[in-house]
Design an enzyme around this catalytic site. Structure first.
Site, mmCIF file in Angstrom:
data_model
loop_
_atom_site.group_PDB
_atom_site.id
_atom_site.type_symbol
_atom_site.label_atom_id
_atom_site.label_comp_id
_atom_site.label_asym_id
_atom_site.label_seq_id
_atom_site.Cartn_x
_atom_site.Cartn_y
_atom_site.Cartn_z
ATOM 1 N N ARG A 213 6.677 -0.339 1.489
ATOM 2 C CA ARG A 213 6.212 0.512 2.591
ATOM 3 C C ARG A 213 5.553 1.757 2.035
ATOM 4 O O ARG A 213 6.025 2.328 1.048
ATOM 5 C CB ARG A 213 7.386 0.894 3.501
ATOM 6 N N GLN A 227 15.061 -6.629 0.554
ATOM 7 C CA GLN A 227 15.736 -7.029 1.790
ATOM 8 C C GLN A 227 16.290 -8.440 1.631
ATOM 9 O O GLN A 227 15.822 -9.208 0.792
ATOM 10 C CB GLN A 227 14.747 -7.061 2.970
HETATM 11 N N1 PHE Z 1 12.468 -6.978 9.659
HETATM 12 C C1 PHE Z 1 13.239 -5.920 10.257
HETATM 13 C C2 PHE Z 1 13.028 -4.651 9.428
HETATM 14 O O1 PHE Z 1 12.500 -4.667 8.383
HETATM 15 C C3 PHE Z 1 14.691 -6.256 10.326
HETATM 16 C C4 PHE Z 1 14.997 -7.402 11.245
HETATM 17 C C5 PHE Z 1 14.986 -8.686 10.741
HETATM 18 C C6 PHE Z 1 15.284 -7.208 12.557
HETATM 19 C C7 PHE Z 1 15.288 -9.774 11.554
HETATM 20 C C8 PHE Z 1 15.583 -8.250 13.395
HETATM 21 C C9 PHE Z 1 15.572 -9.519 12.899
HETATM 22 O O2 PHE Z 1 13.371 -3.588 9.800
#
Ligand code: PHE
Length: 356
Positions: A213, A227
């Site tokens: 990001r 993640q």
């Molecule tokens: N992709 C989201 C984030 O980066 C997190 C998320 C994943 C939310 C799957 C809901 C379902 O913040």
């Protein structure tokens, strides 16, 4: 001549007795037994003597030579022995253990990813990985975030400096994913679409990986972090499955006494969307600086997969439902071990890394 040899003998033996190291011993050998030594010269000069004298002197000189040689050998052995056992000043301690080789170890982020994935493997999830450079289509559009949608503001993005070019076919007015711009993925969620495009339900996967990001770095923000995404799609999956699975994860990862809280949250690709929090490990829920006096720490975003996301990959949303979640990896050991700055993970300071 005989008195000369006698004097030589007592001088040589007295000096030998006071020698304490091998270097001096060698000097002594050259002095008393070497080519230019007095003894050698005496032996060489025997020819100038009468036969009688020669016999007598020769015998004495040879005796002395033998005596000095054997004394030298004895002294050498004593000194070598002393060197090995360390009883003399100049020593080599053979009992000293060798220097250990420095063993490498897994980075705490890798360790955490493996721990998270192994918990979900135990719950029946497969582990898959995906690309870090992603099409806009997968990162945003397939997840209900079309161009210009305000939800894009939730993710500050690194765009690739390539303008999309597509000379291939356009079916029913829709450009394929490959015609969209490229970026460093801002979350692992694009893999939801990619996995579902390639498989039929039931789906149960976790996806660990790097995300990026465009963000100012501080104690809790890095422009690159990790993640773990999760996705389960099948007939009859409900929010209760989501809560049960994530409760179980929190208990296994953070400890069996952990409390968890779910609240409504918004992510365009889930409906309903939730955020999950666990009770603060420092104040045990009473409220402190770490949890911002709330007693709770948010650990992940989740929700039921939006029907449009399912339909877009050709799943029948009247038959199949699913849940998805995404958690920040660095946050987990930060919470578990009280690490106050996310930047520690990426500065490669061994004093930090060795603690894991
Ligand atoms: N992709 C989201 C984030 O980066 C997190 C998320 C994943 C939310 C799957 C809901 C379902 O913040």
């Amino acid at each position: 001549m005989s008195s000369l040899l006698d004097a030589l003998q007592s001088k040589a033996l007295a000096e030998l007795a006071s020698i304490a190291d091998l270097k001096n011993l060698e000097d002594w050998r050259i002095l008393y037994l070497g080519k230019k030594s007095q003894l050698n010269q005496a032996l060489r000069s025997l020819s100038s003597l009468s036969i009688e004298e020669r016999r007598q002197m020769g015998a004495q000189a040879n005796q002395l030579k033998a005596l000095l040689e054997s004394s030298l050998e004895d002294k050498k052995k004593t000194l070598q022995q002393a060197q090995l056992t360390g009883t003399k000043q100049e020593y080599f301690d053979i009992t000293l253990p060798g220097r250990p080789l420095t063993l490498g170890r897994l980075h705490p982020v890798t360790q955490t990813i493996r721990e998270i994935c192994s918990i979900f493997s135990g719950l029946g999830f497969q582990v898959v990985e995906g690309p870090e450079v992603e099409w806009d289509y997968y990162n945003f559009e397939s997840l209900n975030i079309p161009p210009g949608h305000p939800a894009r503001d939730m993710w500050s993005t690194f765009w690739m400096d390539v303008s999309p070019r597509w000379s291939g076919p356009v079916s029913q007015g829709h450009l394929p994913a490959q015609a969209s711009p490229m970026l460093l993925r801002t979350h692992t969620s694009p893999m939801q679409t990619r996995v579902m495009e390639k498989t039929k339900p039931p789906v149960r996967v976790v996806i660990p990986g790097k995300v990026y990001r465009y963000e100012a770095t501080d104690a809790t923000h890095e422009s690159q972090f990790h993640q773990v995404e999760g996705l389960a799609v099948d007939e009859g999956i409900t929010l209760a499955d989501l809560k049960g699975t994530l409760y179980e994860f929190a208990r296994r990862f953070f400890g069996s006494d952990r409390k968890a809280r779910f609240r409504c949250d918004y992510f365009p690709f889930v409906e309903p969307g939730v955020e999950m929090a666990i009770d603060c490990w420092v104040c045990k829920g009473a409220g402190c600086r770490l949890c911002g006096q709330s007693g709770w720490i948010e650990i992940l975003g989740a929700g039921m997969v939006h029907p449009h996301v399912l339909e877009r990959v050709g799943y029948d949303s009247s038959k199949y439902t699913g849940f998805a979640f995404g958690m920040g990896v660095e946050r987990m050991p930060m919470l578990k071990n009280g690490i106050d700055d996310i930047r520690h993970f990426f500065t490669n300071d061994l004093r930090f890394l060795r603690q894991f």
